[in-house]
Design a protein around this motif. Sequence first.
Motif, mmCIF file in Angstrom:
data_model
loop_
_atom_site.group_PDB
_atom_site.id
_atom_site.type_symbol
_atom_site.label_atom_id
_atom_site.label_comp_id
_atom_site.label_asym_id
_atom_site.label_seq_id
_atom_site.Cartn_x
_atom_site.Cartn_y
_atom_site.Cartn_z
ATOM 1 N N VAL A 143 0.827 -1.212 0.000
ATOM 2 C CA VAL A 143 0.000 0.000 0.000
ATOM 3 C C VAL A 143 0.866 1.269 0.000
ATOM 4 O O VAL A 143 0.530 2.261 -0.666
ATOM 5 N N VAL A 144 1.998 1.236 0.727
ATOM 6 C CA VAL A 144 2.861 2.424 0.748
ATOM 7 C C VAL A 144 3.545 2.606 -0.607
ATOM 8 O O VAL A 144 3.811 3.729 -1.033
ATOM 9 N N LEU A 151 4.738 7.775 2.401
ATOM 10 C CA LEU A 151 6.130 7.810 2.853
ATOM 11 C C LEU A 151 6.441 9.090 3.630
ATOM 12 O O LEU A 151 7.268 9.096 4.547
ATOM 13 N N LYS A 152 5.782 10.185 3.257
ATOM 14 C CA LYS A 152 6.038 11.462 3.907
ATOM 15 C C LYS A 152 5.702 11.403 5.397
ATOM 16 O O LYS A 152 6.321 12.092 6.212
ATOM 17 N N LEU A 153 4.718 10.577 5.744
ATOM 18 C CA LEU A 153 4.308 10.453 7.138
ATOM 19 C C LEU A 153 5.339 9.715 7.978
ATOM 20 O O LEU A 153 5.321 9.794 9.208
ATOM 21 N N GLU A 159 17.608 11.718 2.094
ATOM 22 C CA GLU A 159 18.630 10.960 1.377
ATOM 23 C C GLU A 159 18.386 9.455 1.400
ATOM 24 O O GLU A 159 19.032 8.700 0.670
ATOM 25 N N HIS A 160 17.431 9.013 2.251
ATOM 26 C CA HIS A 160 17.114 7.585 2.322
ATOM 27 C C HIS A 160 15.813 7.235 1.598
ATOM 28 O O HIS A 160 15.308 6.119 1.737
ATOM 29 N N VAL A 161 15.290 8.196 0.862
ATOM 30 C CA VAL A 161 14.088 7.938 0.064
ATOM 31 C C VAL A 161 14.495 8.051 -1.400
ATOM 32 O O VAL A 161 14.205 9.030 -2.090
ATOM 33 N N GLY A 162 15.161 7.017 -1.859
ATOM 34 C CA GLY A 162 15.653 7.018 -3.233
ATOM 35 C C GLY A 162 14.928 6.013 -4.102
ATOM 36 O O GLY A 162 13.954 5.378 -3.682
ATOM 37 N N LYS A 163 15.420 5.841 -5.300
ATOM 38 C CA LYS A 163 14.762 4.952 -6.258
ATOM 39 C C LYS A 163 14.862 3.488 -5.854
ATOM 40 O O LYS A 163 14.102 2.643 -6.351
ATOM 41 N N ASN A 164 15.788 3.165 -4.932
ATOM 42 C CA ASN A 164 15.979 1.775 -4.512
ATOM 43 C C ASN A 164 15.270 1.440 -3.203
ATOM 44 O O ASN A 164 15.473 0.358 -2.655
#
Length: 300
Positions: A143-144, A151-153, A159-164
């Motif tokens: 769901v996320v 994810l913002k919550l 820097e840890h919210v990347g494409k991977n």
Amino acid sequence: MPRKDILEGVEKFVHPYRVTSGKGFRLKDFDPGDTGGLKMDKHAAAELLARGSEWLAMEQDMLYAQDRWSLLLIFQAMDAAGKDGTIKHVMARVNPQGCEVHSFKQPSAEELAHDFLWRYAKRAPARGRIGIFNRSYYEEVLVVRVHQELLKLQKLPPEHVGKNIWDERLADIAHLEDYLSRQGVIVLKFFLNLSKKEQKKRFMKRLDDKDRNWKFSASDVRERRYWDDYQSAFEEAIRATATPRAPWHVVPADNKWFSRLVVASAIVEAVERLDLAYPKVDAAMKKELAAARVELEAEP
């Protein structure tokens, strides 16, 4: 019944749907309407399920007494796939004192203040017990992933919210399950594989039956718009986390009687392979028991 006969009896319900390696896995290879070629009415299916549930109840007693192993059952599915009913019917005869069901809803403020696995890891079953996750940490890559605004919550450093991030989370989940399995936790995962057509049918039944209206939510229909996204996310999750130690079972869910048999059979097979037994009483304990008997018999 001899152990060999039990295992041979249930494997036909389990092996076609078990996934122990994600390599080459494709969800489209599994038919939601499959019944394994069985032709069985609901009464016969209910009797077979009841026998499995009774056997599981007996094994649970030894699981608790032996106090070595624990069992973690994880259920994931689209809405209306039958998770609640499956848990209810399969575990009907299990002693509730040795079984805990956790249904994970939207995370609280406290839970959002921790890492994404925190609220799930602390609910892992203790030795001798059965833990059931009705939805689980896989929601964090389902769901996320479909609704990435969530994810913002979680207040992650940018820097840890990347494409991977999804590959990384799946790797973290796989490591957690490997760790649990090495601590004596038997991890069994079930994806109740419901077709979009059957989901619509069940939603309509909830709308038509006043006694079932409470089970329906307008958000259920909105989520159908993301059906393909969810199917893709489920496929990726199974592909990345299916292992011999923590297998997935892609359970045909269009026929509830069959999906319940598959789930029950998978649990029976896994527990039976543990070769459980009641703890043996040593000489010192026998002496204590004998003394207790003498004391009780001496009472007026």
